[in-house]
Design a protein around this motif. Structure first.
Motif, PDB file in Angstrom:
ATOM      1  N   THR A 108       0.835  -1.203   0.000  1.00 30.83           N
ATOM      2  CA  THR A 108       0.000   0.000   0.000  1.00 30.83           C
ATOM      3  C   THR A 108       0.866   1.248   0.000  1.00 30.83           C
ATOM      4  N   LYS A 109       1.942   1.216   0.784  1.00 30.48           N
ATOM      5  CA  LYS A 109       2.847   2.360   0.849  1.00 30.48           C
ATOM      6  C   LYS A 109       3.553   2.569  -0.485  1.00 30.48           C
ATOM      7  N   ALA A 110       3.954   1.490  -1.121  1.00 24.25           N
ATOM      8  CA  ALA A 110       4.646   1.586  -2.407  1.00 24.25           C
ATOM      9  C   ALA A 110       3.734   2.185  -3.477  1.00 24.25           C
ATOM     10  N   ASP A 111       2.456   1.864  -3.407  1.00 28.17           N
ATOM     11  CA  ASP A 111       1.484   2.383  -4.374  1.00 28.17           C
ATOM     12  C   ASP A 111       0.814   3.671  -3.906  1.00 28.17           C
ATOM     13  N   LYS A 112       1.287   4.201  -2.758  1.00 27.42           N
ATOM     14  CA  LYS A 112       0.742   5.435  -2.187  1.00 27.42           C
ATOM     15  C   LYS A 112      -0.777   5.395  -2.013  1.00 27.42           C
ATOM     16  N   GLY A 113      -1.241   4.241  -1.579  1.00 25.65           N
ATOM     17  CA  GLY A 113      -2.655   4.099  -1.231  1.00 25.65           C
ATOM     18  C   GLY A 113      -3.587   3.847  -2.395  1.00 25.65           C
ATOM     19  N   ILE A 114      -3.053   3.714  -3.596  1.00 24.71           N
ATOM     20  CA  ILE A 114      -3.878   3.363  -4.752  1.00 24.71           C
ATOM     21  C   ILE A 114      -3.352   2.028  -5.271  1.00 24.71           C
ATOM     22  N   MET A 115      -3.881   0.958  -4.697  1.00 25.47           N
ATOM     23  CA  MET A 115      -3.335  -0.371  -4.943  1.00 25.47           C
ATOM     24  C   MET A 115      -3.500  -0.804  -6.394  1.00 25.47           C
ATOM     25  N   ARG A 116      -2.422  -1.349  -6.941  1.00 26.65           N
ATOM     26  CA  ARG A 116      -2.462  -1.928  -8.282  1.00 26.65           C
ATOM     27  C   ARG A 116      -2.616  -3.441  -8.111  1.00 26.65           C
ATOM     28  N   TRP A 117      -3.896  -3.845  -7.971  1.00 23.48           N
ATOM     29  CA  TRP A 117      -4.186  -5.229  -7.632  1.00 23.48           C
ATOM     30  C   TRP A 117      -3.734  -6.199  -8.717  1.00 23.48           C
ATOM     31  N   CYS A 118      -3.640  -5.721  -9.951  1.00 22.73           N
ATOM     32  CA  CYS A 118      -3.243  -6.611 -11.044  1.00 22.73           C
ATOM     33  C   CYS A 118      -1.805  -7.091 -10.905  1.00 22.73           C
ATOM     34  N   ARG A 119      -1.013  -6.413 -10.077  1.00 20.27           N
ATOM     35  CA  ARG A 119       0.403  -6.763  -9.954  1.00 20.27           C
ATOM     36  C   ARG A 119       0.669  -7.768  -8.841  1.00 20.27           C
ATOM     37  N   ILE A 120      -0.342  -8.054  -8.025  1.00 19.38           N
ATOM     38  CA  ILE A 120      -0.122  -8.949  -6.886  1.00 19.38           C
ATOM     39  C   ILE A 120      -1.011 -10.186  -7.002  1.00 19.38           C
ATOM     40  N   GLU A 121      -0.987 -11.034  -5.988  1.00 17.32           N
ATOM     41  CA  GLU A 121      -1.690 -12.309  -6.062  1.00 17.32           C
ATOM     42  C   GLU A 121      -3.152 -12.134  -6.462  1.00 17.32           C
ATOM     43  N   GLN A 122      -3.576 -13.011  -7.379  1.00 15.88           N
ATOM     44  CA  GLN A 122      -4.944 -12.949  -7.861  1.00 15.88           C
ATOM     45  C   GLN A 122      -5.918 -13.184  -6.713  1.00 15.88           C
ATOM     46  N   GLY A 123      -6.900 -12.343  -6.613  1.00 15.06           N
ATOM     47  CA  GLY A 123      -7.936 -12.516  -5.600  1.00 15.06           C
ATOM     48  C   GLY A 123      -7.633 -11.879  -4.258  1.00 15.06           C
ATOM     49  N   LEU A 124      -6.454 -11.248  -4.109  1.00 15.92           N
ATOM     50  CA  LEU A 124      -6.101 -10.658  -2.822  1.00 15.92           C
ATOM     51  C   LEU A 124      -7.041  -9.508  -2.454  1.00 15.92           C
ATOM     52  N   TRP A 125      -7.597  -8.861  -3.471  1.00 16.66           N
ATOM     53  CA  TRP A 125      -8.520  -7.747  -3.210  1.00 16.66           C
ATOM     54  C   TRP A 125      -9.787  -8.214  -2.485  1.00 16.66           C
ATOM     55  N   LYS A 126     -10.060  -9.513  -2.522  1.00 11.24           N
ATOM     56  CA  LYS A 126     -11.268 -10.045  -1.894  1.00 11.24           C
ATOM     57  C   LYS A 126     -11.143 -10.152  -0.373  1.00 11.24           C
ATOM     58  N   GLU A 127      -9.920 -10.112   0.119  1.00  8.65           N
ATOM     59  CA  GLU A 127      -9.711 -10.358   1.549  1.00  8.65           C
ATOM     60  C   GLU A 127     -10.177  -9.179   2.401  1.00  8.65           C
ATOM     61  N   ASP A 128     -10.566  -9.483   3.628  1.00  8.42           N
ATOM     62  CA  ASP A 128     -10.910  -8.441   4.587  1.00  8.42           C
ATOM     63  C   ASP A 128     -10.884  -9.018   5.989  1.00  8.42           C
ATOM     64  N   GLU A 129     -10.377  -8.210   6.923  1.00 14.30           N
ATOM     65  CA  GLU A 129     -10.336  -8.643   8.327  1.00 14.30           C
ATOM     66  C   GLU A 129     -11.743  -8.702   8.928  1.00 14.30           C
ATOM     67  N   VAL A 130     -12.677  -7.989   8.314  1.00 17.27           N
ATOM     68  CA  VAL A 130     -14.086  -8.072   8.720  1.00 17.27           C
ATOM     69  C   VAL A 130     -14.715  -9.239   7.956  1.00 17.27           C
ATOM     70  N   LYS A 131     -15.085 -10.272   8.664  1.00 19.78           N
ATOM     71  CA  LYS A 131     -15.530 -11.502   8.023  1.00 19.78           C
ATOM     72  C   LYS A 131     -16.711 -11.275   7.085  1.00 19.78           C
ATOM     73  N   SER A 132     -17.641 -10.443   7.469  1.00 24.32           N
ATOM     74  CA  SER A 132     -18.853 -10.237   6.667  1.00 24.32           C
ATOM     75  C   SER A 132     -18.577  -9.494   5.358  1.00 24.32           C
ATOM     76  N   LEU A 133     -17.371  -8.913   5.218  1.00 25.54           N
ATOM     77  CA  LEU A 133     -17.024  -8.171   4.005  1.00 25.54           C
ATOM     78  C   LEU A 133     -16.013  -8.910   3.141  1.00 25.54           C
ATOM     79  N   ALA A 134     -15.483 -10.009   3.640  1.00 25.06           N
ATOM     80  CA  ALA A 134     -14.558 -10.816   2.849  1.00 25.06           C
ATOM     81  C   ALA A 134     -15.351 -11.597   1.808  1.00 25.06           C
ATOM     82  N   VAL A 135     -14.701 -11.885   0.691  1.00 21.71           N
ATOM     83  CA  VAL A 135     -15.356 -12.630  -0.392  1.00 21.71           C
ATOM     84  C   VAL A 135     -14.810 -14.045  -0.436  1.00 21.71           C
TER      85      VAL A 135
END
Length: 306
Positions: free
Chosen positions: A279-306
Motif C-alpha cells: 500500500t505504501k509503495a502504491d501510495k494508497g492506490i493499490m495496483r491489484w493486477c500486480r499482486i496475487e490474484q484474488g487478494l482484493w477479496k480479503e478483509d479482516e471483517v468476516k462479513s465483508l470478505a469474499v
C-alpha cells in the motif's frame, strides 16, 4: 426372480445429490447447458441453494484504459460474453440471488446493471468494485429496485454523492460498506450526510486522509466496526495535489482512544506487513493486477470478505 427397482433421477434424493455436485461447479460450468440434459438436471441446476450467491468474480473484462470518460474501453466481445453469462445465470436463479460478486476488473455498464437489478430484487449484498461505466441513470435504475440492500463493496465511483443518496432513500437496511480505493474528506462527508446509520466500514489498503479518519470517528455515531488495516494514512492540504502530504507512520493516542470506543477498531501495527508495504509503495492506490490474484477479496471483517 423379481426385477430390481432402478433409481430414477426424479427421486428427491437424487436431486439432492445433483445439487451437491453442481454446488462444486464454477459459474462457467453451471451455465454451460446442464439444464438442457433432462428435466431432472434442469430442476437441480435451478435449485435456490446454488444461486443465493452469484459469484462472477472469475470473469474479468477485456479492457483498455483511455483518456476520455469513462476512462476505460471494454471490448464488444467481452461485453457480449458478460451479458450472456448474466442472462443465463439470472434465468436459472429465478430471483433467488441475495449476494452478487464481480471481479475487481469487471466493468459493468448501465444496461447490464439494470438487467441485474430487475432480476435480483432480493439482493442484500453487492460486490461491484468498478463503477466507471455506470452513469447516474444506471445508479437510479438499479438502487431503486434493491430495497433490501444491506452491504456494498465499491472502488471507483463517478457519482458517490448520488449513489449514497439513492441508497439513503431506497435501502433502509443498509449498514455495511467497503471502499476499495482512496477515501477522501468529501466522500466521508457524503457518508455522514446520507448513511449516518452505517455500522460497518472497511477502508483496508486505501489512502486515507487523517481529517477523513477523524470525521469518521467523530461523526458516524452508529459505527461499530472500522477497518483501516494496511491503510496509507496522510495528513496535510486536502487539495487534489498530494505533493505536500505527509505520511502518518503511527496513529497517535487520540485516534486510538477514539477507536477504542468502537466494538472493533482494526489497524495493523506490524512493520514487516507485506500488505502495508504494498500500500505504501502504491501510495494508497493499490495496483491489484500486480499482486496475487484474488487478494482484493480479503478483509479482516468476516462479513465483508469474499
Amino acid at each position: 426372480m423379481e426385477e430390481e427397482d432402478t433409481n430414477k433421477w426424479e427421486d428427491p434424493n437424487n436431486n439432492d445429490i445433483l445439487v451437491n455436485v453442481f454446488n462444486k461447479f464454477d459459474i462457467f460450468e453451471l451455465t454451460s447447458g446442464l439444464g438442457h440434459i433432462c428435466p431432472s438436471w434442469r430442476n437441480a441446476v435451478c435449485d435456490p441453494y446454488l444461486w443465493r450467491t452469484l459469484d462472477l468474480s472469475l470473469f474479468k473484462s477485456n479492457y483498455t484504459y483511455i483518456n476520455n470518460k469513462p476512462h476505460v474501453y471494454v471490448a464488444k466481445s467481452s461485453d457480449k460474453q458478460l451479458t450472456k453469462l448474466l442472462k443465463i445465470s439470472l434465468n436459472l436463479s429465478r430471483q433467488c440471488v441475495t449476494t452478487l460478486i464481480f471481479h475487481y476488473y469487471s466493468y459493468v455498464n448501465d444496461a447490464q446493471l439494470t438487467y441485474i437489478a430487475e432480476r435480483s430484487p432480493n439482493l442484500k449484498r453487492l460486490v461491484l468494485p468498478s463503477w466507471d461505466r455506470i452513469t447516474v441513470t444506471g445508479i437510479r435504475n438499479s438502487i431503486t429496485m434493491w430495497k433490501d440492500l444491506e452491504s456494498l463493496a465499491i472502488a471507483t465511483v463517478p457519482n458517490p454523492t448520488y449513489l449514497m443518496k439513492q441508497i439513503s432513500i431506497n435501502c433502509k437496511k443498509f449498514s455495511q460498506l467497503k471502499i476499495i480505493g482512496p477515501c477522501d474528506i468529501a466522500f466521508v462527508k457524503t457518508l455522514i450526510r446520507c448513511v449516518p446509520n452505517l455500522k460497518v466500514l472497511s477502508l483496508r489498503c486505501s489512502r486515507l486522509h487523517m481529517d477523513a479518519l477523524l470525521l469518521i470517528l467523530n461523526r458516524l455515531d452508529n459505527l461499530q466496526v472500522l477497518n483501516i488495516a494496511h491503510c496509507y494514512i496522510v495528513e496535510g492540504p486536502t487539495a487534489p495535489s498530494t505533493s505536500s502530504l505527509k505520511v502518518v507512520e503511527k496513529l497517535d493516542d487520540e485516534i486510538m482512544e477514539k477507536g477504542s470506543r468502537l466494538r472493533n477498531f482494526i489497524t495493523c501495527r506490524d512493520d514487516m506487513c507485506t500488505e502495508c508495504q504494498r500500500t505504501k509503495a502504491d501510495k494508497g492506490i493499490m495496483r491489484w493486477c500486480r499482486i496475487e490474484q484474488g487478494l482484493w477479496k480479503e478483509d479482516e471483517v468476516k462479513s465483508l470478505a469474499v
